[in-house]
Design a protein around this motif. Structure first.
Motif, mmCIF file in Angstrom:
data_model
loop_
_atom_site.group_PDB
_atom_site.id
_atom_site.type_symbol
_atom_site.label_atom_id
_atom_site.label_comp_id
_atom_site.label_asym_id
_atom_site.label_seq_id
_atom_site.Cartn_x
_atom_site.Cartn_y
_atom_site.Cartn_z
ATOM 1 N N PRO A 460 0.776 -1.342 0.070
ATOM 2 C CA PRO A 460 -0.002 0.117 0.058
ATOM 3 C C PRO A 460 0.826 1.304 -0.080
ATOM 4 O O PRO A 460 0.305 2.345 -0.489
ATOM 5 C CB PRO A 460 -0.848 -0.014 1.276
ATOM 6 C CG PRO A 460 -0.078 -1.244 2.058
ATOM 7 C CD PRO A 460 0.615 -2.177 1.212
ATOM 8 N N ASP A 461 1.953 1.036 0.306
ATOM 9 C CA ASP A 461 3.096 2.403 0.312
ATOM 10 C C ASP A 461 3.863 2.326 -1.065
ATOM 11 O O ASP A 461 5.002 3.055 -1.045
ATOM 12 C CB ASP A 461 3.869 2.444 1.553
ATOM 13 C CG ASP A 461 4.651 3.657 1.815
ATOM 14 O OD1 ASP A 461 3.962 4.813 1.751
ATOM 15 O OD2 ASP A 461 5.850 3.704 2.176
ATOM 16 N N SER A 462 3.386 1.546 -2.242
ATOM 17 C CA SER A 462 4.460 1.629 -3.215
ATOM 18 C C SER A 462 4.296 2.626 -4.048
ATOM 19 O O SER A 462 3.419 3.845 -3.914
ATOM 20 C CB SER A 462 4.033 0.361 -3.984
ATOM 21 O OG SER A 462 2.695 0.601 -4.507
ATOM 22 N N VAL A 463 5.117 2.737 -4.832
ATOM 23 C CA VAL A 463 5.224 4.046 -5.826
ATOM 24 C C VAL A 463 4.016 3.844 -6.755
ATOM 25 O O VAL A 463 3.549 4.905 -7.052
ATOM 26 C CB VAL A 463 6.579 4.085 -6.782
ATOM 27 C CG1 VAL A 463 6.335 5.008 -7.903
ATOM 28 C CG2 VAL A 463 7.774 4.237 -5.806
ATOM 29 N N ASP A 469 -2.965 7.828 -6.428
ATOM 30 C CA ASP A 469 -3.431 8.971 -5.650
ATOM 31 C C ASP A 469 -2.985 10.137 -6.466
ATOM 32 O O ASP A 469 -3.987 11.190 -6.225
ATOM 33 C CB ASP A 469 -2.638 8.911 -4.460
ATOM 34 C CG ASP A 469 -2.640 7.605 -3.319
ATOM 35 O OD1 ASP A 469 -3.800 6.921 -3.744
ATOM 36 O OD2 ASP A 469 -2.110 7.474 -2.524
ATOM 37 N N LEU A 470 -2.168 10.222 -7.410
ATOM 38 C CA LEU A 470 -1.559 11.223 -7.866
ATOM 39 C C LEU A 470 -2.827 11.425 -8.974
ATOM 40 O O LEU A 470 -3.215 12.605 -9.278
ATOM 41 C CB LEU A 470 -0.320 11.421 -8.684
ATOM 42 C CG LEU A 470 0.925 11.640 -7.660
ATOM 43 C CD1 LEU A 470 2.075 11.155 -8.513
ATOM 44 C CD2 LEU A 470 1.053 12.945 -7.380
ATOM 45 N N ALA A 471 -3.214 10.470 -9.580
ATOM 46 C CA ALA A 471 -4.289 10.667 -10.603
ATOM 47 C C ALA A 471 -5.728 11.096 -10.103
ATOM 48 O O ALA A 471 -6.160 12.173 -10.757
ATOM 49 C CB ALA A 471 -4.354 9.155 -11.203
ATOM 50 N N ASN A 554 4.335 11.862 0.491
ATOM 51 C CA ASN A 554 5.095 10.638 0.253
ATOM 52 C C ASN A 554 5.724 10.112 1.747
ATOM 53 O O ASN A 554 6.738 9.146 1.677
ATOM 54 C CB ASN A 554 6.241 10.654 -0.716
ATOM 55 C CG ASN A 554 7.251 11.680 -0.456
ATOM 56 O OD1 ASN A 554 7.322 12.385 0.418
ATOM 57 N ND2 ASN A 554 8.245 11.478 -1.158
ATOM 58 N N GLY A 555 5.355 10.616 2.887
ATOM 59 C CA GLY A 555 5.858 10.291 4.280
ATOM 60 C C GLY A 555 4.905 10.800 5.125
ATOM 61 O O GLY A 555 3.853 11.220 5.025
#
Length: 593
Positions: A460-463, A469-471, A554-555
């Motif tokens: 779930p924390d992958s690129v 999420d960016l989309a 991202n953190g």
């Protein structure tokens, strides 16, 4: 509601485009070469990315001297990729999912195996002037122009007993666009593809199609580019092409235009320009080059920001930007602009945040969404690209070369070579990264055991998840149409900016939504730390910290931000923030493609 007028909107402005390099995407038949059936098998994966269009690199019939950019038949699919029925199935599968299909258009040059060139070298009457031919002695090339791939831009043809021009490989002769029959043949071919239901073209080096009459020599320390880059009749040709076949707002027309300035760009994409939708400029991916691309310096963030801000501002009111940091011709962005070791995932996410929150249309290159990196090329035998092989040959083998062995240039090759972008898509921790059951045409990056789609899907924390999420974030009009303002331009590690979008008045009287004299606005703050060390950012005084809403990061981020934002290494944050008028952050969002 957003204040964006209907006539300002276009599907391609609001889109995200996913670029597929088919030779390296997925191989269905075990021959080691990616193909259309393999791509069809992965359409659901592309759909999961929530992208709006696929840009498909060339799949036309080709001898593959330049991996398909040397086209022998524009209306046929190369056997290595499948056939036309496979292409039609791909088109249909994408369209059924609401994803458009953009084809690569390569019309500055063809393959020397194209029937046009074969007839031209035999001086068949109607094809004699389809290419740039000059009759002179075999030891006297017409001028001193240089090929993009190194060496002279002219080759002698024994059959015609004349020189022909090739700005790229000698198997890629340049078409003579001054011949109206050439242009008509190109437009007919383009119309044929549009009739098959494609949604646009990405046009390869389209600003090179016009050459100076008489082929004059280049100036001092010049490769001759001043005589063929943005040449004397280029706007006549591009404008004519748009009028003939691309004069449809639903068709995306993307021009690849090396060497253009902002002023040049407006002539291609501005309101009074040639009519292209947008273009790829190269300034932000070439500014660190030395004498040539394999002599690059470490990218300087201050200069990088200055360039991107110049293009954001320069096309804000007249034109449109493309947003990319890597593609099939560039090294992997996380290796070039990020940290592909200790902070691979965080810097990949940060760079994705940059390309998705600037003004323009984001282009995502296959593998970018899982943080693929540059690859090791232990020997020159591992190299496949014509450009990098020519560079190694000139550096090592030529009498005036500057290197004694491949090891002397290996670091440069691994940093800047185009093969970095062409290693197989990393699907799984299987042989050859799950790309093929056979021997791949180019070796997979050994880190596929750690960097692959299968692993990313489960994390779930992958690129990959971050790109989804960016989309979703970019569905806001604010991040598509909002004004750009660069903050802290001289900071060596921070890239920070705002996006601001005026909103419609809430009543017929024109009163602002919050009943003040100030116009209602939506606003976003993007803060990116391009460094291995922590740094701090002071929220600008015209922004209210109270109610600052974290949209994406991202953190781990403190729940309640203060006026000082402390960012860790390669940390990216996107905030929605009230403007001075105190307007809320109920940004207009779009849920349809």
């Amino acid at each position: 509601m957003s204040g964006v007028a209907d006539d300002e909107r276009a599907w391609w402005k609001e889109a995200t485009v996913y670029q597929v390099y088919p030779k390296s995407f997925d191989d269905s038949d075990g021959d080691g070469v990616g193909d259309l059936p393999g791509l069809i098998d992965r359409v659901d994966y592309i759909d999961e990315l929530d992208v709006d269009a696929v840009w498909l690199n060339p799949v036309y019939e080709s001898p593959q001297a330049d991996n398909g950019y040397d086209i022998a038949d524009y209306r046929a699919i190369d056997d290595a990729y499948g056939d036309m029925s496979d292409w039609e199935q791909l088109r249909d599968e994408l369209h059924e999912r609401g994803v458009r299909l953009i084809m690569d258009l390569v019309v500055n040059h063809t393959s020397d195996e194209h029937e046009w060139f074969q007839r031209s070298r035999r001086e068949v009457r109607e094809y004699a002037d389809y290419y740039h031919w000059v009759e002179s002695e075999p030891d006297e090339p017409p001028n001193d122009w240089e090929s993009v791939f190194g060496g002279p831009a002219w080759s002698w043809d024994d059959e015609r007993e004349a020189w022909y021009l090739h700005l790229f490989d000698e198997k890629q002769p340049d078409l003579n666009w001054a011949n109206p029959d050439v242009r008509e043949s190109v437009y007919d071919m383009m119309a044929w593809w549009l009739s098959k239901g494609i949604d646009g073209f990405r046009m390869d080096v389209i600003n090179l199609v016009s050459k100076a009459e008489g082929y004059p020599d280049g100036g001092p320390d010049s490769d001759g580019a001043e005589h063929f880059m943005n040449g004397p009749r280029v706007h006549e040709y591009v404008g004519e092409m748009v009028d003939e076949v691309l004069d449809d707002e639903a068709v995306l027309a993307v021009g690849e235009t090396p060497g253009v300035s902002v002023d040049d760009a407006r002539r291609y994409v501005g309101e009074d320009g040639d009519g292209l939708s947008l273009l790829f400029q190269f300034e932000h991916v070439t500014f660190d080059h030395g004498e040539h691309k394999f002599d690059a310096d470490e990218p300087d963030l201050v200069e990088f920001k200055e360039i991107l801000a110049k293009w954001q501002d320069g096309l804000a009111d007249d034109g449109w930007n493309s947003l990319y940091l890597n593609n099939h011709d560039q090294p992997r962005m996380v290796s070039r602009f990020g940290n592909d070791e200790a902070y691979r995932r965080k810097s990949a996410k940060l760079l994705g945040t940059l390309t998705h929150t600037l003004g323009g249309t984001p282009f995502v290159y296959q593998g970018e969404e899982i943080g693929m990196t540059n690859a090791p090329f232990e020997s020159r035998e591992d190299l496949r690209d014509v450009e990098v092989r020519n560079y190694v040959e000139s550096a090592v083998d030529d009498d005036d070369g500057h290197a004694d062995s491949y090891e002397d240039v290996r670091e440069a090759v691994e940093a800047m070579g185009r093969d970095n972008a062409r290693t197989p898509m990393q699907w799984a921790d299987d042989d050859h990264a799950g790309f093929t059951d056979g021997e791949p045409w180019i070796d997979a990056n050994p880190n596929y055991t750690e960097v692959n789609v299968e692993r990313a899907r489960a994390d779930p924390d992958s690129v990959l998840q971050y790109y989804r999420d960016l989309a979703a974030l970019r569905d806001r009009d604010l991040l598509v149409y909002g004004d750009f303002e660069l903050l802290v331009p001289d900071h060596p590690n921070l890239f920070a900016y705002t996006r601001t979008l005026a909103r419609e008045r809430d009543d017929e009287s024109g009163t602002a939504a919050n009943a003040t004299d100030a116009p209602a606005r939506e606003r976003a703050l993007v803060v990116l730390n391009f460094d291995d060390e922590p740094t701090s950012f002071e929220v600008p005084p015209d922004m209210t910290v109270d109610g600052l809403e974290l949209a994406l990061a991202n953190g781990e981020v403190p729940a309640v931000p203060g006026r000082t934002l402390d960012l860790g290494p390669w940390e990216a944050r996107v905030y929605l923030t009230p403007a001075l008028d105190g307007s809320t952050t109920d940004a207009t969002t779009r849920t349809d493609r």
